[in-house]
Structures are given as structure tokens and as C-alpha cells.
Enzyme design. Structure first.
Site, PDB file in Angstrom:
ATOM      1  N   GLY A  11       0.795  -1.227   0.000  1.00 45.14           N
ATOM      2  CA  GLY A  11       0.000   0.000   0.000  1.00 45.14           C
ATOM      3  C   GLY A  11       0.826   1.274   0.000  1.00 45.14           C
ATOM      4  O   GLY A  11       0.328   2.342   0.367  1.00 45.14           O
ATOM      5  N   LEU A  93      -7.385  -9.263 -12.132  1.00 47.90           N
ATOM      6  CA  LEU A  93      -7.808  -8.575 -13.341  1.00 47.90           C
ATOM      7  C   LEU A  93      -9.254  -8.073 -13.204  1.00 47.90           C
ATOM      8  O   LEU A  93     -10.160  -8.862 -12.987  1.00 47.90           O
ATOM      9  CB  LEU A  93      -7.708  -9.567 -14.504  1.00 47.90           C
ATOM     10  CG  LEU A  93      -7.331  -9.025 -15.865  1.00 47.90           C
ATOM     11  CD1 LEU A  93      -6.074  -8.176 -15.824  1.00 47.90           C
ATOM     12  CD2 LEU A  93      -7.173 -10.181 -16.843  1.00 47.90           C
ATOM     13  N   VAL A  94      -9.417  -6.759 -13.333  1.00 46.53           N
ATOM     14  CA  VAL A  94     -10.755  -6.162 -13.235  1.00 46.53           C
ATOM     15  C   VAL A  94     -11.468  -6.324 -14.578  1.00 46.53           C
ATOM     16  O   VAL A  94     -10.893  -6.076 -15.631  1.00 46.53           O
ATOM     17  CB  VAL A  94     -10.628  -4.668 -12.874  1.00 46.53           C
ATOM     18  CG1 VAL A  94     -11.963  -3.957 -12.994  1.00 46.53           C
ATOM     19  CG2 VAL A  94     -10.071  -4.517 -11.470  1.00 46.53           C
ATOM     20  N   HIS A 110       1.335   0.722 -12.897  1.00 52.02           N
ATOM     21  CA  HIS A 110       2.055  -0.491 -13.293  1.00 52.02           C
ATOM     22  C   HIS A 110       3.548  -0.172 -13.348  1.00 52.02           C
ATOM     23  O   HIS A 110       3.940   0.865 -13.889  1.00 52.02           O
ATOM     24  CB  HIS A 110       1.559  -0.986 -14.653  1.00 52.02           C
ATOM     25  CG  HIS A 110       2.212  -2.267 -15.066  1.00 52.02           C
ATOM     26  ND1 HIS A 110       1.854  -3.482 -14.522  1.00 52.02           N
ATOM     27  CD2 HIS A 110       3.239  -2.514 -15.910  1.00 52.02           C
ATOM     28  CE1 HIS A 110       2.618  -4.430 -15.034  1.00 52.02           C
ATOM     29  NE2 HIS A 110       3.467  -3.873 -15.876  1.00 52.02           N
TER      30      HIS A 110
END
Ligand code: GAR
EC number: 2.1.2.2
Length: 191
Positions: A11, A93-94, A110
Site C-alpha cells: 500500500g 484482473l478487473v 504499473h
């Protein structure tokens, strides 16, 4: 502007967004942090800042993001009145229906200069490939893997003697700089 964040790991990118909010350079609020990993440090970071958290239930699936879990995630983000969804180290993966719930409103960071090295451990792919340059990309999310339109990129050199860890650390410095900047560009929200 209310931001929802999805993350699976440490995070540090969420922290960078939070720091930009706290130093006044990004006029936004993190409304909800969701993770598919109950042990992810991103959840601890959110709790330390009194940000609501929730778990995405992908039990039984190591990497897949099942439709049912995507629908539940979209509902949780809508309930939290989120305007923008930021993937920050989210490793699934959305797809639809989450994409359909937030059209043009899902961003990803990314750790490569896309379209080079999509997928996992992109910094290691660059190193193994003998690349002399690496970097990071913030992009809109579409149904592909790391394929949506680019918003911002930053380059870093690959230095002699770099390990995967040292290269990733150099890339992350740039990630933390460009993610808040990309949010400002997409939403027009600065302080
Ligand atoms: C970041 O380097 C991010 O670019 C990468 O995971 C790391 C998460 O770090 N994401 C991907 O590889 C997605 N394909 P963080 O949890 O400290 O923000």
C-alpha cells in the site's frame, strides 16, 4: 472527490495518495480501501488513518477475480459514494461488471513503461531482458491486462549491479510521484 482504493500488498502507493491529500496538493478523500488479501499491510495503513476498509472475498481462487466478487466490490464502492477507483498493487484482473460500474473512472499503476512488460514482476522482466531503462505507468483500466490508455509515465535508469529489489525501489519513488499527479490530471482536482 471520493477515491476508492483496491490493493493486495504493502500500500505504499495508497500512502503516496494519502500524503498528497494531507499536504494539500490533492483535494480528495480516500473513502474506502478494499483488499483481496486479509493480511495486506494496505489494510493496516488505512486503519491507522481511520479509513474504512473491507475485504474482497476471492476465497477458492488464487488469482481470478470472480464475477460475484466484482459485483460486490462495485456495490461497496457505490455505497461509499466513490467517484474514482485507484488500483494500487491490486493483483487481480478487473472486468465487467466492475468496469461498467465506473466507466473511465478506474486507474492503475504499473511498474513498467507500458506497453513493455505487462503482467507480474515487471521490473524483474526488464532486468532479465537487459533493458537499460525502466519506469512506471498510470493508465485507465480496460478489460485487458495493463492495456488501457496511458495517463502518465516516468522513466528511471537501470544501473549496473541493480537487483530486482533495487530497481523496484527506484521505480517506486517515481510511482509515488506520478500517481497523485495522474489523479489530478484525470479529475482536474488540485488544491
Ligand atoms: C507497485 O510497484 C505497483 O506498480 C505494482 O505493485 C506494486 C505495489 O506496491 N503493481 C503491479 O505490478 C500491477 N500489475 P504498493 O502496494 O507498495 O503500492
Amino acid at each position: 472527490m471520493r477515491i476508492g482504493i483496491l490493493g493486495s500488498g504493502s500500500g505504499s502507493n495508497m500512502q503516496a495518495i494519502l500524503d498528497a491529500i494531507e499536504d494539500g496538493s490533492l483535494d480528495a478523500e480516500i473513502a474506502l480501501v478494499l483488499s483481496d488479501n486479509p493480511d495486506a499491510f494496505i489494510l493496516d495503513r488505512a486503519k491507522q488513518h481511520d479509513i474504512p476498509t473491507a475485504l474482497i472475498d476471492c476465497r477458492g481462487f488464487k488469482t481470478k477475480f470472480p464475477d460475484e466478487a466484482q459485483t460486490e466490490t462495485a456495490a461497496a464502492l457505490k455505497d461509499a459514494e466513490v467517484d474514482l477507483v485507484c488500483l494500487a498493487g491490486f493483483m487481480r484482473l478487473v472486468k465487467q461488471p466492475l468496469l461498467d460500474a465506473f466507466p473511465q473512472r478506474i486507474l492503475n499503476i504499473h511498474p513498467s513503461l507500458l506497453p513493455a512488460y505487462p503482467g507480474l514482476n515487471a521490473w524483474k522482466q526488464a532486468l532479465d531482458d537487459g533493458a537499460t531503462e525502466a519506469g512506471c505507468t498510470v493508465h485507465h483500466v480496460d478489460a485487458g491486462m495493463d492495456t488501457g490508455p496511458t495517463i502518465l509515465q516516468a522513466k528511471v535508469p537501470v544501473l549496473p549491479g541493480d537487483s530486482a529489489a533495487s530497481l523496484h525501489a527506484r521505480i517506486q519513488v517515481e510511482e509515488h510521484r506520478i500517481y497523485p499527479e495522474a489523479i489530478r490530471i484525470v479529475t482536474g482536482v488540485a488544491s
